[in-house]
Write a protein that holds these residues in place. Sequence first.
Motif, short mmCIF file in Angstrom:
data_model
loop_
_atom_site.label_atom_id
_atom_site.label_comp_id
_atom_site.label_asym_id
_atom_site.label_seq_id
_atom_site.Cartn_x
_atom_site.Cartn_y
_atom_site.Cartn_z
N VAL A 141 0.63 -1.27 0.05
CA VAL A 141 0.03 -0.10 0.00
C VAL A 141 0.86 1.35 -0.05
O VAL A 141 1.88 1.33 0.62
CB VAL A 141 -0.78 0.08 1.21
CG1 VAL A 141 -1.94 1.28 1.30
CG2 VAL A 141 -1.74 -1.12 1.16
N GLU A 160 -4.43 6.96 -1.83
CA GLU A 160 -4.14 5.58 -1.15
C GLU A 160 -4.39 4.62 -2.27
O GLU A 160 -5.39 4.39 -2.86
CB GLU A 160 -4.96 5.49 0.07
CG GLU A 160 -4.40 4.50 0.92
CD GLU A 160 -4.96 4.06 2.11
OE1 GLU A 160 -4.37 4.25 3.18
OE2 GLU A 160 -6.25 4.20 2.17
N ALA A 198 -3.45 0.57 -3.09
CA ALA A 198 -3.12 -0.79 -2.68
C ALA A 198 -3.17 -1.47 -3.80
O ALA A 198 -3.80 -1.57 -4.96
CB ALA A 198 -4.34 -1.44 -2.03
N GLN A 212 2.28 -5.22 2.55
CA GLN A 212 1.22 -5.91 3.58
C GLN A 212 0.32 -6.92 2.92
O GLN A 212 0.19 -6.76 1.75
CB GLN A 212 0.56 -4.80 4.25
CG GLN A 212 -0.51 -3.98 3.23
CD GLN A 212 -1.04 -3.08 4.37
OE1 GLN A 212 -0.63 -2.19 4.81
NE2 GLN A 212 -2.44 -3.23 4.74
N GLU A 213 -0.17 -7.86 3.45
CA GLU A 213 -0.98 -8.88 2.95
C GLU A 213 -2.56 -8.24 2.54
O GLU A 213 -2.93 -7.36 3.46
CB GLU A 213 -1.24 -9.91 4.12
CG GLU A 213 -2.05 -11.07 3.62
CD GLU A 213 -2.68 -12.00 4.54
OE1 GLU A 213 -3.36 -12.70 4.22
OE2 GLU A 213 -2.02 -11.98 5.67
N LEU A 214 -2.68 -8.24 1.29
CA LEU A 214 -3.97 -7.64 0.81
C LEU A 214 -4.97 -9.14 0.51
O LEU A 214 -4.40 -9.92 -0.22
CB LEU A 214 -3.65 -6.80 -0.33
CG LEU A 214 -2.90 -5.38 0.25
CD1 LEU A 214 -2.54 -4.59 -1.22
CD2 LEU A 214 -3.87 -4.56 1.16
#
Lengths: 443, 230
Positions: free
Chosen positions: B39, B54, B56, B216-218
């Motif tokens: 992100v 933002e 992701a 990060q884990e999405l």
Amino acid sequence: MRNYKRTLCIISGLSLSVLSLFFCSAIAESQQQIATTRSKVDSIGSSMWNPGYRWEPYAAVRIDSDYALTSYRVSLLRPTVYAGMRGRLRFASQERSWLLPDRLALIGRARHMRYFGQDALQSDYSEAEWVELSGEWLVAQHALKIGVQELVWGETIGLPLVDLVHARDQREPIFTDPSETRLPAAMAVLSLAPFANWNWQSFVTPLPPKPRLPKRRAELAIIDRSHSSVDQEAEFGTRLGWLSPSGIDTKIYALRHASRIPIYEPVIVDGQAALSYHSSMLNTAGAGLSYAAGAWVLRGDFVRHLNQAFWSPSKSSLEHGAVDRLALGIDWSGEDTRFFALQYSQDQYASQFASLITPRWRRWMAGKFSLPLAGRSFKVEGLVMQGLGHRDLWLQPRVLAETASGLSVELRADLLSGDNQLGHYFGPDTDADRLRLTIKYLF
Amino acid sequence: MMRVLSICIALLASSAWAIDANEILSKADEIRSPSAAFVMEVTIKSGEDVSRFEVAIKGKDKTMIRTLAPPRDKGRNLLMLGDDMWAYIPDLKRAVRVSLSQKLTGEAANGDIARVRWAGDYTAKIEKEDANSWTLFLLATRRGLTYDKARVVVAKGSFRPLSAEYLTLDGDLLKRAEFGAYQQLAGTERPTEIKIRDAARQDRVSIITIINMTPQELKDAEFQQANLGP
């Protein structure tokens, strides 16, 4: 002469817009303080996608002033003050279980409107409602959302062909954007993505709200003999979507819902002619597609209302039959939000309606453009919708001035002409020209 | 005989050490952004207008962009799945299909932020090489991508992308991009500033600044049209 008057109205409206901008620039002084507050609020939560919670506040204030454009006269119809606010509290977790899903969101959105009546028939009144008050559970690629909310279906822009999930505010359907006439409903929406590129969404609205009806139509009072939303049947529907490897997004729909076209029966009440509203359920099937190629996007929607009802004066009863509606559009988006779109639409009524609606085919061609000026501060937009083979004509010039801080002033005119008959797009609003000045501030 | 043998060995050795253009492109992609999910928060400055997003990104085909500022654009969120993109239009209260080549703001196209990896989307060949850099010529593997052709300069040794020229299908220059302000982001030094300049009007410049980038884990579930709303 009428055109001259219209031009005068538009020029005076533009002047008002400029004055409003100057007036509102004073508000910009407080921007710094608002920005500081907002940054503090934003910092409460972390990133949208991080575990934890996030609070997203939002508020808007809007003032609409409607003016009727009749020969030699511009009259203020009704100023409306609109205030809305929204909050979304979102929890996300790394550990998954049914009690603790991947993400849980609580969403609240409310609006309050104050209408100021300008004649004896309409006194001042207020409307306050939840636009959204729902909880959403997200587990893997599936989601369940329960509560008051809006669900919007359809691929084309403009005509709400498949946007049938909600009852509508029918008081001024032409002069109000379709998104604002939708009435939020308490419903459950289940979204599943069983396979890659497939999605399946279903809804059920156990107690759908009734449409908001105008007080009068064609000088006749409108009465509603059903007493509450409990009289309405539950509405439900499902949509299956597939995104093909070639990029064509296809969707098919099936719904059972109340007629979104209000059905009126002529009646005599206390010796006076009036119109009585009928609620009628119907089944609808449809399909939609969209495809993007470069700056061009193709869109299409088709629906078949299997048993649409209209009131037949000769039979003194409801006449049921199929109505097909089709919209095919192409739009182009260019530099700096330039936009140009063309859309063909047609309605076809079943032979049962031959005595009610002539001809049974209606076709329209619509064009829309949006042109930014002076960076993105000013925007000129226009809509032309012309009937093919009939006289319907809708002209909608629109001028929009907006600042990055969230302040915007919009002047929009709606000039309508055509046949005032059942089945024609504009219906009772034909020849009811309108000018609307909107001042909006987003916090 | 020995001469022929030594030439063959030299040729084999040089081919073993020669780096493939597509490999250079992949390594440059690794410098631009992490290959897995992350992100980032970015701003795009075009003249006086500053927009904040933002973003992701999961893999090379899933991106969600949420518009945080300015207030007038808040809620105009974008979802990219493969080569397909949808935008949430607050006025319509629904997501509509848009194209990758549409302008996000200023000179930056949707794809400039949503697609941050060239490898796979383009086939590369080395057009020019000097002591410090390779110049790669990129050709889109399919229609509908942000740009049909591009020319990218990658630094030797570090594999840092230095600049790019984005071209039409006919080879006409559309935009120039400069990658700079290398700083530590998500474990390595990455460009935090991309300056995009219109080729026809040099005064039209947009600066994309990456404020932060967090791997990060999405979850796949986040990347759905239903989540585009505000």
